[in-house]
Design an enzyme around this catalytic site. Structure first.
Site, PDB file in Angstrom:
ATOM      1  N   ASP A   1      37.955 -35.939 -16.763  1.00  0.00           N
ATOM      2  CA  ASP A   1      37.417 -34.736 -16.254  1.00  0.00           C
ATOM      3  C   ASP A   1      37.933 -33.537 -16.234  1.00  0.00           C
ATOM      4  O   ASP A   1      37.674 -32.380 -16.820  1.00  0.00           O
ATOM      5  CB  ASP A   1      36.823 -34.986 -14.685  1.00  0.00           C
TER       6      ASP A   1
ATOM      7  N   ASN B   1      29.150 -29.577 -15.844  1.00  0.00           N
ATOM      8  CA  ASN B   1      30.441 -30.066 -15.865  1.00  0.00           C
ATOM      9  C   ASN B   1      30.494 -31.266 -17.147  1.00  0.00           C
ATOM     10  O   ASN B   1      29.509 -31.972 -17.151  1.00  0.00           O
ATOM     11  CB  ASN B   1      30.598 -31.149 -14.717  1.00  0.00           C
TER      12      ASN B   1
ATOM     13  N   GLU C   1      19.592 -11.530 -43.924  1.00  0.00           N
ATOM     14  CA  GLU C   1      19.251 -11.829 -42.281  1.00  0.00           C
ATOM     15  C   GLU C   1      20.451 -11.230 -41.653  1.00  0.00           C
ATOM     16  O   GLU C   1      21.380 -10.734 -42.318  1.00  0.00           O
ATOM     17  CB  GLU C   1      19.152 -13.339 -42.524  1.00  0.00           C
TER      18      GLU C   1
ATOM     19  N   ASN D   1      24.745 -19.193 -46.945  1.00  0.00           N
ATOM     20  CA  ASN D   1      24.626 -17.819 -46.327  1.00  0.00           C
ATOM     21  C   ASN D   1      25.463 -17.870 -45.097  1.00  0.00           C
ATOM     22  O   ASN D   1      26.208 -19.111 -44.817  1.00  0.00           O
ATOM     23  CB  ASN D   1      23.048 -17.742 -45.911  1.00  0.00           C
TER      24      ASN D   1
ATOM     25  N   ASP E   1      26.526 -19.786 -36.637  1.00  0.00           N
ATOM     26  CA  ASP E   1      25.814 -18.385 -36.292  1.00  0.00           C
ATOM     27  C   ASP E   1      26.639 -17.848 -34.914  1.00  0.00           C
ATOM     28  O   ASP E   1      25.807 -17.425 -34.202  1.00  0.00           O
ATOM     29  CB  ASP E   1      24.598 -18.400 -35.982  1.00  0.00           C
TER      30      ASP E   1
END
Length: 806
Positions: free
Chosen positions: A700, A604, A429, A504, A231
């Site tokens: 990181d 993070n 929808e 759908n 979606d």
């Protein structure tokens, strides 16, 4: 064990009389011996860390109390003090969701004390589990004597049929619907200490890491290959596209042996996944927003499906408004200070529900899609589901009138007026609106027929087939008669991606860099994991949206190729390691702290579950003509001997640098590696090697360092004899494509030359006034412009020793 139920009413949860006054005979038992494998599942049960992990039960809107730390403890330095209770359901609570298991037995102990002067001589207290909705189960009871610490001490078994997706433990007096009639009896202050729930810890959750290559190198759909997302709704802000998605990964639990997960359970989804990109190919994972559920931003909602987002300046402040479906029955909105939060709820009840004027006949009051017009007026489009049975069968099929449009208030968290009918043909929808060249476009997903839509009916000519994206064109944002229908924008995705990818769909449209783009989903990653049998886990896709001269839309073709990369990736900055063009075998996780790249408001994330043979990659990285000198990574070693190899253009391409992850295990540190031969535009692969069978490292962020800019120059130095004296001769040739300034420096003098032409030389023979000199050096300084930047290059050149005369 006794279970008590509360049934929802319009205003609050209904009262139940006499619930919780006694426990089933034989329920409380002496504490069983703690087995070695047993674990205390309660965090900070002695309140030595203050109130950390504890909060006031908020299961109902009327619940409320004050929770504070007190030094009057049964043991240790602290206990919890509960005051100002508004209901007999407002006691101290800790969330044990994910810690307890159905069918398992646990031992519960705790200490409790009340001292209210006007209170009864003795009072019963319960330890109660709230399993969500109206399901409350009393676990262990104790009758306390005023002014004395009493002990809970008993065992309980969670029924095998009990859902434990929500499990919140709290302590209270027996529940009554009208405690305010006798507050001394029902609402006395009390203290709690030394809480423990001991039992088998739940097994480690099934790994969600996707080990296959779900997004193939060179392809741009699906957008990500390490997790799912459905979606998708695109938002453009400050040069980036942010995509907000239903978190299909939340229920993904592949069998460790077969790799196949059970089918998706939409009822468990209460998070929204966010990714973003500045080039539409390399996407940064921003993790999930905990929107709904007990610990959500809006805990009065249970689900978060089909998000839609927009931004607007409200009272002089730019805010971001994230709308979502709370299951099928209502929709809501939360507010962010940036596209990545932090998020808050300005509402205490849902925005769209059965009270919304004009929406009473809409079966599914979900799929909210916001749109802010050029004049600043905001609108919301929502709705879907079965057509009203009051309509004739043919009309129920062809014009179900199940989507609505409504004006939003200037605050973006309220509605104004009455919702208008969107008469979209064969609508199911996913209503969504965008504006182009003064025209309004509404797209939507079509239904598949069946009893909900009049049974076996024949669609009118030109109307959409099942699971297609139709669209309408209107002159106004609130006017959508059936005559504005313009055709099918996108056929069912199974037409393009084959068996197992139907169902759908849900779409959005955004403009970026002067082009329009169409988002949709398809279970393509699910298919690459399991073959043609998919379990409903969907992935985001984007295709370019193009228009005919009259303004109608050219039908979109779904492809794995996706869209072109709109700009090269800039490596010369700190950027998140969870930015992927492609990846294999890795996952991401949120850690403490804020994002280095996106600032303090952004969560993070790190790349985790990195094993030998895994890799991640970036598409079209532009290192420039001068190239990169080194790569720095912030890492946390999890095993000794790990390495990160940097390769160009292919997972098996040449290694241009190797980062040795030789830092202390378990500690975050920065590591740097020199690079060789890295210039121009390349796909970059980070390949991970190390001991087999263990997680190697968490990462990181990355940062490439550019090689220093240098003006190209060739320098030489020599000695010669003139008149019995040694001369040092220095020459510099300009190899640049523009004039440069050159300065020659020796211990025997300096000489500067301005505007030496390309290919030209600067030359000077310096008299040492000596008959003999030792070997030495000269310095050459060259100044020129490279890419509009003034650059000075310094070179040192050696000259030999020289002797003149006999």
């Amino acid at each position: 064990m006794e279970q008590r139920m509360r049934r929802a009413t319009r205003g609050r949860v209904a009262a139940l009389a006499t619930v919780g006054l006694m426990l089933a005979t034989g329920f409380v038992a002496p504490a069983a011996p703690v087995q070695a494998a047993d674990t205390n599942l309660v965090v900070n049960g002695g309140f030595e860390d203050g109130l950390a992990s504890w909060f006031v039960n908020n299961g109902n809107a009327t619940d409320g109390a004050q929770l504070s730390a007190t030094s009057d403890a049964y043991s240790g330095a602290n206990a919890a003090l509960v005051t100002s209770r508004t209901t007999t359901g407002s006691g101290p609570m800790q969330d044990l969701s994910g810690k307890v298991q159905a069918g398992q037995a646990y031992t519960l102990t705790a200490r409790i004390k009340y001292e209210n002067e006007s209170g009864p001589a003795t009072k019963q207290f319960f330890a109660t589990m709230h399993y969500g909705g109206g399901t409350y189960t009393n676990l262990v009871s104790v009758t306390a004597t005023k002014g004395q610490w009493a002990q809970f001490n008993g065992t309980f078994t969670i029924p095998t049929t009990q859902s434990v997706s929500t499990a919140r433990l709290f302590f209270e007096t027996p529940w009554t619907s009208t405690p305010s009639t006798d507050p001394a009896l029902h609402l006395m202050d009390f203290k709690l200490d030394d809480v423990s729930v001991v039992g088998a810890a739940p097994p480690a959750p099934a790994s969600k890491t996707i080990e296959v290559v779900g997004k193939l190198p060179g392809e741009h759909n699906p957008l990500i290959g390490h997790k799912f997302g459905a979606d998708g709704f695109g938002l453009v802000h400050d040069g980036r596209v942010y995509m907000y998605m239903t978190n299909d990964t939340q229920g993904y639990a592949p069998n460790p042996t077969t790799g196949v997960s059970p089918g998706i359970n939409y009822g468990d989804i209460n998070q929204i996944t966010v990714i973003s990109s500045e080039d539409l190919v390399n996407w940064t994972d921003h993790g999930e927003i905990q929107v709904a559920g007990p610990n959500g931003v809006a805990p009065f909602t249970a689900n978060s499906w089909a998000p839609g987002i927009t931004k607007k300046v409200v009272n002089g402040v730019e805010k971001f408004f994230l709308y979502y479906a709370n299951g099928g029955g209502s929709s809501n909105v939360i507010t962010g200070a940036s596209p990545l939060g932090p998020w808050t709820s300005e509402r205490t009840s849902t925005l769209i529900d059965g009270r919304t004027p004009g929406a009473e006949a809409v079966a599914w009051k979900f799929d909210p899609a916001p749109f802010v017009d050029d004049d600043g007026q905001p609108y919301l489009y929502f709705g879907g589901g079965p057509a009203s049975t009051s309509m004739p069968p043919a009309e129920r099929f062809n014009n179900p009138k199940n989507i609505r449009s409504i004006e939003l208030g200037d605050d973006m968290v309220s509605t104004e007026g009455t919702a208008a009918v969107v008469d979209a043909p064969v609508a199911f929808e996913a209503g969504h609106v965008f504006k182009r060249q003064g025209k309004y476009y509404l797209s939507y997903s079509s239904h598949f027929g069946g009893n909900d839509f009049g049974g076996n009916q024949q669609p009118l000519p030109g109307y959409p087939g099942g699971g297609q994206i139709g669209y309408m064109i209107s002159d106004g944002p609130m006017s959508w008669p059936k005559e504005t229908y313009a055709g099918v924008l996108f056929p069912n995705q199974s037409q393009f991606f084959g068996s197992g990818t139907g169902g759908n769909n849900h779409q959005s449209v955004f403009e970026f860099g002067g082009k329009y783009y169409f988002t949709y989903h398809a279970p393509t990653l699910n298919k690459r994991i399991n073959g043609n049998t998919t379990q409903g886990y969907r992935s985001p896709h984007i295709q370019e949206l193009t228009f005919n001269p009259g303004g109608t839309i050219q039908q979109v073709v779904g492809t794995y190729a996706g869209v072109d990369q709109v700009r090269d990736f800039d490596p010369y900055r700190v950027f998140e390691a969870e930015t992927f063009g492609w990846s294999k075998g890795v996952a991401t996780a949120t850690v403490d702290g804020s994002s280095t790249q996106f600032g303090g408001a952004a969560p993070n994330l790190v790349v985790r579950d990195i094993d030998n043979g895994d890799w991640t990659a970036l598409s079209s990285v532009n290192f420039g003509d001068n190239g990169a000198q080194s790569l720095t990574a912030r890492v946390r070693a999890l095993a000794a001997g790990g390495q990160i190899q940097v390769r160009l253009d292919d997972v098996n391409g040449p290694v241009v640098g190797t980062v040795a992850v030789d830092t202390p295990v378990g500690q975050w540190a920065e590591v740097t590696a020199e690079l060789e031969g890295v210039s121009g535009v390349h796909d970059v692969y980070f390949t991970y090697t190390g001991p087999a069978g263990v997680d190697l490292v968490e990462i990181d962020n990355w940062a490439f360092q550019a090689a220093a800019l240098e003006v190209p120059v060739t320098v030489t130095a020599s000695t010669r004899c003139v008149g019995g004296k040694v001369y040092v001769a220095v020459q510099a040739r300009n190899d640049h494509d523009a004039p440069v300034g050159i300065t020659l420096e020796t211990p025997y003098g300096d000489r500067s030359f301005a505007a030496v032409a390309p290919g030209g030389n600067a030359y000077q023979s310096f008299n040492t006034r000596a008959v003999s000199v030792a070997a030495g050096s000269a310095t050459v300084r060259v100044t020129g412009a490279i890419g509009g930047q003034d650059v000075t290059t310094v070179r040192t050149v050696q000259h030999p020793a020289g002797t003149c005369g006999g």
